[in-house]
Design a protein around this motif. Structure first.
Motif, PDB file in Angstrom:
ATOM      1  N   ASN A 175       0.839  -1.041  -0.064  1.00 41.30           N
ATOM      2  CA  ASN A 175       0.017  -0.004   0.022  1.00 41.30           C
ATOM      3  C   ASN A 175       1.008   1.332  -0.033  1.00 41.30           C
ATOM      4  O   ASN A 175       2.054   1.396   0.677  1.00 41.30           O
ATOM      5  CB  ASN A 175      -0.685   0.137   1.409  1.00 41.30           C
ATOM      6  CG  ASN A 175      -2.003  -1.074   1.276  1.00 41.30           C
ATOM      7  OD1 ASN A 175      -1.993  -1.712   0.229  1.00 41.30           O
ATOM      8  ND2 ASN A 175      -3.077  -1.120   2.296  1.00 41.30           N
ATOM      9  N   TYR A 176       0.390   2.129  -0.702  1.00 42.59           N
ATOM     10  CA  TYR A 176       1.364   3.293  -0.926  1.00 42.59           C
ATOM     11  C   TYR A 176       1.598   4.080   0.525  1.00 42.59           C
ATOM     12  O   TYR A 176       0.572   4.216   1.203  1.00 42.59           O
ATOM     13  CB  TYR A 176       0.690   4.611  -1.910  1.00 42.59           C
ATOM     14  CG  TYR A 176       1.541   5.851  -2.090  1.00 42.59           C
ATOM     15  CD1 TYR A 176       0.950   6.798  -1.240  1.00 42.59           C
ATOM     16  CD2 TYR A 176       2.744   5.794  -2.702  1.00 42.59           C
ATOM     17  CE1 TYR A 176       1.730   7.999  -1.391  1.00 42.59           C
ATOM     18  CE2 TYR A 176       3.227   6.965  -2.949  1.00 42.59           C
ATOM     19  CZ  TYR A 176       3.056   8.212  -2.369  1.00 42.59           C
ATOM     20  OH  TYR A 176       3.581   9.240  -2.250  1.00 42.59           O
ATOM     21  N   THR A 177       2.570   4.517   1.005  1.00 47.96           N
ATOM     22  CA  THR A 177       2.823   5.312   1.960  1.00 47.96           C
ATOM     23  C   THR A 177       3.330   6.561   1.674  1.00 47.96           C
ATOM     24  O   THR A 177       4.531   6.682   1.116  1.00 47.96           O
ATOM     25  CB  THR A 177       4.087   4.527   2.804  1.00 47.96           C
ATOM     26  OG1 THR A 177       3.312   3.158   3.077  1.00 47.96           O
ATOM     27  CG2 THR A 177       4.050   5.024   4.402  1.00 47.96           C
ATOM     28  N   LEU A 178       2.651   7.530   2.263  1.00 46.21           N
ATOM     29  CA  LEU A 178       3.133   8.820   2.038  1.00 46.21           C
ATOM     30  C   LEU A 178       4.262   9.339   3.115  1.00 46.21           C
ATOM     31  O   LEU A 178       4.033   9.387   4.184  1.00 46.21           O
ATOM     32  CB  LEU A 178       1.777   9.693   2.086  1.00 46.21           C
ATOM     33  CG  LEU A 178       2.093  11.449   1.889  1.00 46.21           C
ATOM     34  CD1 LEU A 178       2.198  11.659   0.616  1.00 46.21           C
ATOM     35  CD2 LEU A 178       0.878  12.062   2.570  1.00 46.21           C
ATOM     36  N   ASN A 179       5.201   9.780   2.678  1.00 54.84           N
ATOM     37  CA  ASN A 179       6.419  10.281   3.654  1.00 54.84           C
ATOM     38  C   ASN A 179       6.336  11.599   3.759  1.00 54.84           C
ATOM     39  O   ASN A 179       6.488  12.279   2.590  1.00 54.84           O
ATOM     40  CB  ASN A 179       7.530   9.841   3.180  1.00 54.84           C
ATOM     41  CG  ASN A 179       8.749   9.965   4.318  1.00 54.84           C
ATOM     42  OD1 ASN A 179       9.106  11.279   4.791  1.00 54.84           O
ATOM     43  ND2 ASN A 179       9.320   9.067   4.743  1.00 54.84           N
ATOM     44  N   THR A 180       6.269  12.488   5.129  1.00 52.49           N
ATOM     45  CA  THR A 180       5.955  13.745   4.913  1.00 52.49           C
ATOM     46  C   THR A 180       7.102  14.696   4.933  1.00 52.49           C
ATOM     47  O   THR A 180       7.248  15.854   4.984  1.00 52.49           O
ATOM     48  CB  THR A 180       5.205  14.156   6.310  1.00 52.49           C
ATOM     49  OG1 THR A 180       6.103  13.720   7.322  1.00 52.49           O
ATOM     50  CG2 THR A 180       3.916  13.569   6.382  1.00 52.49           C
ATOM     51  N   ASP A 181       8.460  14.092   4.803  1.00 54.41           N
ATOM     52  CA  ASP A 181       9.880  14.613   4.831  1.00 54.41           C
ATOM     53  C   ASP A 181       9.719  15.877   3.675  1.00 54.41           C
ATOM     54  O   ASP A 181      10.313  16.799   3.685  1.00 54.41           O
ATOM     55  CB  ASP A 181      10.747  13.811   4.680  1.00 54.41           C
ATOM     56  CG  ASP A 181      11.396  13.132   5.974  1.00 54.41           C
ATOM     57  OD1 ASP A 181      12.079  12.285   5.913  1.00 54.41           O
ATOM     58  OD2 ASP A 181      10.653  13.357   6.912  1.00 54.41           O
ATOM     59  N   SER A 182       9.304  15.414   2.599  1.00 55.82           N
ATOM     60  CA  SER A 182       9.235  16.493   1.326  1.00 55.82           C
ATOM     61  C   SER A 182       7.713  16.659   1.079  1.00 55.82           C
ATOM     62  O   SER A 182       7.763  16.919  -0.120  1.00 55.82           O
ATOM     63  CB  SER A 182      10.193  15.984   0.257  1.00 55.82           C
ATOM     64  OG  SER A 182       9.631  14.710  -0.099  1.00 55.82           O
ATOM     65  N   LEU A 183       6.935  16.753   1.975  1.00 53.07           N
ATOM     66  CA  LEU A 183       5.388  16.914   1.478  1.00 53.07           C
ATOM     67  C   LEU A 183       5.189  18.461   1.422  1.00 53.07           C
ATOM     68  O   LEU A 183       5.600  19.095   2.139  1.00 53.07           O
ATOM     69  CB  LEU A 183       4.598  16.288   2.743  1.00 53.07           C
ATOM     70  CG  LEU A 183       3.159  16.331   2.517  1.00 53.07           C
ATOM     71  CD1 LEU A 183       3.011  15.500   1.323  1.00 53.07           C
ATOM     72  CD2 LEU A 183       2.292  15.865   3.578  1.00 53.07           C
ATOM     73  N   ASP A 184       4.288  18.657   0.697  1.00 57.87           N
ATOM     74  CA  ASP A 184       3.905  20.196   0.665  1.00 57.87           C
ATOM     75  C   ASP A 184       3.350  20.583   1.785  1.00 57.87           C
ATOM     76  O   ASP A 184       2.449  19.874   2.567  1.00 57.87           O
ATOM     77  CB  ASP A 184       2.754  20.289  -0.447  1.00 57.87           C
ATOM     78  CG  ASP A 184       1.801  21.486  -0.532  1.00 57.87           C
ATOM     79  OD1 ASP A 184       2.595  22.554  -1.036  1.00 57.87           O
ATOM     80  OD2 ASP A 184       0.832  21.764  -0.025  1.00 57.87           O
ATOM     81  N   TRP A 185       3.793  21.794   2.397  1.00 53.48           N
ATOM     82  CA  TRP A 185       3.360  22.008   3.734  1.00 53.48           C
ATOM     83  C   TRP A 185       1.656  22.553   3.869  1.00 53.48           C
ATOM     84  O   TRP A 185       1.352  22.068   4.902  1.00 53.48           O
ATOM     85  CB  TRP A 185       4.140  23.426   4.047  1.00 53.48           C
ATOM     86  CG  TRP A 185       5.420  23.161   4.468  1.00 53.48           C
ATOM     87  CD1 TRP A 185       6.652  23.285   3.923  1.00 53.48           C
ATOM     88  CD2 TRP A 185       5.839  22.718   5.778  1.00 53.48           C
ATOM     89  NE1 TRP A 185       7.683  23.107   4.520  1.00 53.48           N
ATOM     90  CE2 TRP A 185       7.343  22.559   5.580  1.00 53.48           C
ATOM     91  CE3 TRP A 185       5.138  22.163   7.019  1.00 53.48           C
ATOM     92  CZ2 TRP A 185       8.101  22.035   6.847  1.00 53.48           C
ATOM     93  CZ3 TRP A 185       5.981  21.769   8.271  1.00 53.48           C
ATOM     94  CH2 TRP A 185       7.326  21.537   7.885  1.00 53.48           C
ATOM     95  N   ALA A 186       1.036  22.729   2.707  1.00 56.91           N
ATOM     96  CA  ALA A 186      -0.270  22.986   2.969  1.00 56.91           C
ATOM     97  C   ALA A 186      -1.248  21.699   3.010  1.00 56.91           C
ATOM     98  O   ALA A 186      -2.025  21.499   3.976  1.00 56.91           O
ATOM     99  CB  ALA A 186      -0.801  23.802   1.577  1.00 56.91           C
TER     100      ALA A 186
END
Lengths: 279, 164
Positions: free
Chosen positions: A220-231
Motif C-alpha cells: 500500500n502506498y505510504t506518503l512520507n511527509t519529509d518532502s510533503l507540501d506544507w499546505a
C-alpha cells in the motif's frame, strides 16, 4: 541512589544484539563459573590423593544449594538481589504516578504489556492511537559541563520521559479503508525544550490499510511527509486536531507513556529479583 | 518557497489551514511568495522568555520578528545571492496573548492575520520607533490589509493603528 539502570537508549535493540554478538565471538565461560558459596560441599577437596594433581574446582559443576530449591545460588546472585531490592525501593519512591494518568477527552485505554491503545468514537468514526513503551526513552545527553569554581557539582538527574512513536488509525463507519498516520515526537535532547522550534509532534507517514486487517501491507502506498507540501501537511494536522489529537493530547500521551514505562520497569526489576532469588 | 507554520503550545487550539490561507494572500500582496517564511505559535511563557532574552522585556507580547536579512530599508525586498537567501525569517506569534486581547466580536484568525502581517512587515525592514517610521509601516499594513479585505470580505485594520 541514581537509577543507573534506567539510562536505556533508544538503540537498545542494536546495542543488545551487539552485546550478544560480542559474547559469541569471545567465549567468557570461565568468567561465568560461579564462585561457590560456603554452604556448598567442598567436592574438590575430597578428590585429592597423594601424588595426583588436584582437580580444579572451577571445572566441576557446582552442586545445587542445600536449601533444596534446585537452583544455583552464588555470591554474585546475592549481591544482585540486594542491589535490586534497593533499586526497586528507590524507583518506587520517585514514581510519579502510582496509577496510570487519565487522558482528557473520552479515550478508553487498553494495555497489553508494553503496548497501549487509546480508543475513541466520534460521530461514527473510530479512532485508535497505539504506542509501545519499549525503546521510547531518548538517550540523555549533557552532563559534561564542569561545575563552576567553588561550587559542588549538584546531582541533577534529568527527568526521564517516554516519547514513543504513536500510530493513529481512523476508520469511518462506511469505509473499508483505515487511514493510518505514523506520528513521532521530535528527537530533541532532554533539557533543551525551551530553545527548540519543533512542533510538539509531527506526522511522519500516512497510508491506507484495509479495515480490520492486522497485517501491515508494504504494497500500500505510504506518503512520507519529509518532502510533503506544507499546505497538505497542515490539512493533515488539522484533521487530527478535529479528532482530538492535538498538542494537549500529545503532551498527555507523554505523561501516560512515561508512567506506563516506569510501572513496567519496576515490574521487570521485581521479576528479575524473584528470578535471581528463585526461592 | 514555503510558508512553514509551527505550533509549539497547547493553551490555544490553532488550526493551521485558516492561518495559512490568509497569510498566503498577504505574501502574494507583498510580493514575497518566493521567500521562505516561518510562523511559530507560542504561549505566554515562551514569548515572554524570548522577549526577555532579545529585548530585555520580561513580559509576554503579541509578536516578535526575527529577520533573515537584517538592515533592509523599509519595504525593500531582499536581493538573494543564493538559493539559501530566499528566506525572510521567522515571526513568533504570542497566540495566548493575542487570544486574550481579542474582543468579543473579533475573529481570532483575523487578529492572528493582522498580527502576523505586522510581524512580516518587520521582516521587510519596517519599524515604528519614530512617528515617521510608524507612518510608513502603517501605510504598508493598511495597503496589504485593504487588499486582503477585498479578497476575503473581512475588514481588518493595521495593528499599528493609533500607535502615534
Amino acid at each position: 541512589m541514581l537509577p543507573l539502570l534506567r539510562c536505556v537508549p533508544r538503540a537498545l535493540g542494536a546495542a543488545s544484539s551487539g552485546l550478544r554478538a560480542a559474547v559469541r565471538a569471545s567465549p567468557l565461560r570461565q568468567l561465568l563459573q560461579p564462585a561457590p558459596r560456603s554452604c556448598l560441599r567442598p567436592f574438590g577437596l575430597l578428590s585429592v590423593r597423594a601424588g595426583s594433581a588436584r582437580r580444579s574446582g572451577l571445572l566441576k559443576t557446582p552442586a545445587p544449594c542445600s536449601c533444596g530449591c534446585g537452583a544455583l545460588h552464588t555470591e554474585g546472585d546475592k549481591a544482585f538481589v540486594e542491589f535490586l531490592t534497593d533499586e526497586i525501593k528507590e524507583e518506587k519512591k520517585i514514581q510519579k504516578h502510582k496509577s496510570l494518568p487519565k487522558m482528557s477527552g473520552d479515550w478508553e485505554l487498553e494495555v497489553n504489556g508494553t503496548e497501549a491503545k487509546l480508543l475513541r468514537k466520534v460521530a461514527g468514526e473510530k479512532i485508535t492511537v497505539t504506542f509501545n513503551i519499549n525503546n521510547s526513552i531518548p538517550p540523555a545527553f549533557g552532563g559534561e559541563e564542569e561545575p563552576s569554581q567553588g561550587e559542588k557539582a549538584e546531582e541533577q538527574e534529568p527527568e526521564l520521559t517516554s516519547t514513543p512513536n504513536f500510530v493513529v488509525e481512523v476508520t469511518k463507519s462506511d469505509s473499508k479503508k483505515t487511514l493510518v498516520l505514523d506520528c513521532h515526537y521530535p528527537e530533541d535532547e532532554i533539557g533543551q525544550e525551551e530553545d527548540t522550534e519543533s512542533d510538539i509532534f509531527s506526522i511522519k507517514e500516512v497510508s491506507f490499510q484495509a479495515t480490520g486487517d492486522s497485517e501491515w501491507r508494504d504494497t500500500n502506498y505510504t506518503l512520507n511527509t519529509d518532502s510533503l507540501d506544507w499546505a497538505l501537511y497542515d490539512h493533515l494536522m488539522d484533521f487530527l486536531e478535529d479528532r482530538g489529537i492535538d498538542n494537549t493530547f500529545a503532551d498527555e500521551l507523554v505523561e501516560l507513556s512515561t508512567a506506563l514505562e516506569h510501572q513496567e520497569y519496576i515490574t521487570f526489576l521485581e521479576d528479575l529479583k524473584s528470578f535471581v532469588k528463585s526461592q | 518557497m514555503s510558508l512553514v507554520i509551527k505550533n509549539l503550545q497547547r493553551v490555544v487550539p490553532i488550526r493551521r489551514v485558516p492561518l495559512r490561507s490568509r497569510m498566503d494572500v498577504v505574501r502574494s500582496i507583498l510580493g514575497v511568495k518566493d521567500f521562505d517564511l516561518g510562523i511559530i505559535c507560542v504561549d505566554n511563557k515562551r514569548i515572554q522568555h524570548i522577549n526577555r532574552i532579545y529585548r530585555k522585556k520580561n513580559v509576554p507580547t503579541d509578536v516578535l520578528s526575527f529577520p533573515f536579512h537584517e538592515n533592509l530599508q523599509a519595504g525593500e525586498l531582499p536581493q538573494p545571492h543564493s538559493p539559501d537567501d530566499y528566506n525572510l525569517g521567522d515571526v513568533f506569534l504570542g497566540v495566548e496573548y493575542i487570544f486574550h486581547q481579542c474582543r468579543e466580536n473579533e475573529d481570532f484568525y483575523d487578529i492572528l492575520t493582522v498580527t502576523a502581517t505586522h510581524g512580516l512587515c518587520h521582516l521587510l525592514g519596517f519599524t515604528h520607533n519614530s512617528e515617521i517610521e510608524w507612518q510608513k509601516m502603517y501605510n504598508q499594513e493598511k495597503l496589504v490589509l485593504e487588499e486582503l479585505n477585498r479578497c476575503t470580505g473581512a475588514s481588518l485594520q493595521p495593528l499599528t493603528k493609533g500607535l502615534y
